[in-house]
Design a protein around this motif. Structure first.
Motif, mmCIF file in Angstrom:
data_model
loop_
_atom_site.group_PDB
_atom_site.id
_atom_site.type_symbol
_atom_site.label_atom_id
_atom_site.label_comp_id
_atom_site.label_asym_id
_atom_site.label_seq_id
_atom_site.Cartn_x
_atom_site.Cartn_y
_atom_site.Cartn_z
ATOM 1 N N ARG A 49 44.292 46.131 68.252
ATOM 2 C CA ARG A 49 45.243 45.595 69.217
ATOM 3 C C ARG A 49 45.137 44.081 69.322
ATOM 4 N N SER B 66 45.764 39.689 75.114
ATOM 5 C CA SER B 66 45.178 38.432 75.583
ATOM 6 C C SER B 66 43.653 38.449 75.528
ATOM 7 N N LYS B 67 43.062 39.625 75.385
ATOM 8 C CA LYS B 67 41.604 39.695 75.261
ATOM 9 C C LYS B 67 41.152 39.455 73.812
ATOM 10 N N TYR C 29 49.311 47.596 68.362
ATOM 11 C CA TYR C 29 49.799 47.006 69.617
ATOM 12 C C TYR C 29 49.774 45.488 69.532
ATOM 13 N N SER D 242 52.455 39.265 74.055
ATOM 14 C CA SER D 242 52.883 37.874 73.845
ATOM 15 C C SER D 242 51.700 36.980 73.477
ATOM 16 N N TYR E 271 56.851 50.330 66.711
ATOM 17 C CA TYR E 271 56.799 49.799 68.086
ATOM 18 C C TYR E 271 56.442 48.308 68.056
ATOM 19 N N LEU F 166 40.183 39.762 81.936
ATOM 20 C CA LEU F 166 40.949 40.293 80.798
ATOM 21 C C LEU F 166 40.269 41.475 80.118
ATOM 22 N N SER F 167 38.951 41.638 80.339
ATOM 23 C CA SER F 167 38.275 42.801 79.743
ATOM 24 C C SER F 167 38.826 44.105 80.341
ATOM 25 N N LEU G 127 41.766 44.974 80.310
ATOM 26 C CA LEU G 127 42.914 45.452 79.519
ATOM 27 C C LEU G 127 42.616 46.790 78.843
ATOM 28 N N ASP G 128 41.340 47.018 78.508
ATOM 29 C CA ASP G 128 40.987 48.305 77.895
ATOM 30 C C ASP G 128 41.147 49.433 78.911
ATOM 31 N N ARG H 266 44.818 50.153 79.361
ATOM 32 C CA ARG H 266 45.377 50.992 78.284
ATOM 33 C C ARG H 266 44.989 52.457 78.477
ATOM 34 N N ASP I 77 55.622 58.698 73.470
ATOM 35 C CA ASP I 77 54.719 57.635 73.015
ATOM 36 C C ASP I 77 55.343 56.240 73.092
ATOM 37 N N PHE J 239 53.945 53.061 75.107
ATOM 38 C CA PHE J 239 53.693 51.752 74.480
ATOM 39 C C PHE J 239 54.360 50.649 75.312
ATOM 40 N N GLU J 240 55.607 50.897 75.699
ATOM 41 C CA GLU J 240 56.355 49.864 76.428
ATOM 42 C C GLU J 240 55.816 49.651 77.844
ATOM 43 N N ASN K 91 52.714 50.153 78.707
ATOM 44 C CA ASN K 91 51.460 49.421 78.488
ATOM 45 C C ASN K 91 51.734 47.925 78.333
ATOM 46 N N LEU K 92 52.760 47.603 77.537
ATOM 47 C CA LEU K 92 53.093 46.195 77.300
ATOM 48 C C LEU K 92 53.566 45.511 78.594
ATOM 49 N N ASP L 243 50.521 45.105 80.851
ATOM 50 C CA ASP L 243 49.628 44.125 80.211
ATOM 51 C C ASP L 243 50.132 42.695 80.473
ATOM 52 N N GLU L 244 51.433 42.464 80.214
ATOM 53 C CA GLU L 244 51.983 41.117 80.379
ATOM 54 C C GLU L 244 51.873 40.658 81.838
ATOM 55 N N SER M 63 48.024 40.179 82.629
ATOM 56 C CA SER M 63 47.468 38.985 81.963
ATOM 57 C C SER M 63 47.978 37.710 82.624
ATOM 58 N N GLY N 154 56.228 36.448 77.642
ATOM 59 C CA GLY N 154 55.662 37.663 78.249
ATOM 60 C C GLY N 154 56.603 38.256 79.288
#
Lengths: 110, 147
Positions: free
Chosen positions: A19, A22-23, A52, A55, A83, B14-15, B17-18, B21, B35, B39-40, B42-43, B46-47, B50, B110
């Motif tokens: 992936r 940002s990390k 994955y 941005s 994706y 930021l750690s 993020l895992d 997910r 799925d 994915f979307e 998650n994105l 995430d954005e 972050s 983002g």
């Protein structure tokens, strides 16, 4: 995230697994900088195993593409999963970045 | 709490993020979400996360970001709550996607992804908190079974 690099006729083929968010992006950025500092001007990113991207990953790709162009080199992307490809399309990155199917196709774009 | 709701809290690191997910994927499994939609989501989260971690806080202390994801009928609602500086993603400037590569800027990308991947976004401030509520439709041609 795992990064593997191999060289073929002066081109760096970089396989990124996992992936790009940002990390993990700072590590990716460091690796690319190191490769460019070592004199590589053409880079292929093989994203077959990239599941994955956010941005933060796109930022490094844009920066790299600009940098290589200034040095008269080139950045080509290949093997994108659906994706991941969608993220490039929504961002409009497919308008300026060559995105092709395979590593062989990418070699031809250079 | 409704059984169709899934909540978790992340610290401003930021750690996390895992963890994000893992939680989103668990939500997808529990509620039979396709799925691509996972994915979307998650994105999107995430954005937002972050962005909050990178730009939301003026101090170096620990802050908590509360995330709630719920499913009802054909849509998913995502609620993100943080106590960072006021930030309304809806007033964020859209990046210029047409300009040549040399002039492309990464700023705002983002939030652009969040906007494009969401069907509805609302924002308000409640006390010292940012509350962001997003809706995302689940594609009708989804072949996955409902739970």
């Amino acid at each position: 995230m795992e990064i593997q690099e191999k060289k073929l006729n002066g081109t760096s083929i970089i396989r990124v697994e996992g992936r790009l968010d940002s990390k993990t992006s700072p590590e990716f950025e460091d690796k690319i900088s190191e490769i460019i500092e070592n004199g590589t001007r053409n880079i292929i990113l093989d994203f077959e195993s990239l599941g994955y991207i956010s941005s933060a990953g796109l930022r490094i790709i844009l920066k790299t593409a600009k940098e290589l162009k200034r040095m008269e080199g080139k950045l080509v992307l290949c093997e994108l999963q659906d994706y991941v490809r969608e993220v490039f399309e929504i961002s409009g990155f497919d308008s300026f970045l060559p995105i092709v199917s395979t590593v062989d196709d990418a070699m031809e774009k250079l | 709490m409704s059984k169709n709701t899934f909540s978790f809290t992340l610290s401003n690191d930021l750690s996390e993020l895992d963890t994000l997910r893992e939680k989103v994927e668990k939500f997808g499994t529990l509620f039979g979400i396709p799925d691509k939609t996972i994915f979307e989501i998650n994105l999107i989260v995430d954005e937002l996360f972050s962005n909050i971690v990178s730009c939301g806080f003026r101090d170096n202390g620990t802050h908590w970001i509360n995330i709630n994801i719920s499913r009802r009928d054909g849509a998913i609602t995502i609620r993100v709550e943080d106590d960072g500086v006021p930030f309304n993603p809806k007033s964020s400037q859209k990046p210029d996607l047409e300009c040549p590569m040399e002039e492309r800027r990464i700023g705002g990308l983002g939030i652009h992804l969040v906007t494009e991947l969401s069907d509805k976004i609302s924002y308000y401030r409640e006390g010292d908190k940012n509350i962001l509520i997003l809706e995302k439709n689940i594609p009708e041609d989804s072949t996955q079974l409902d739970t």
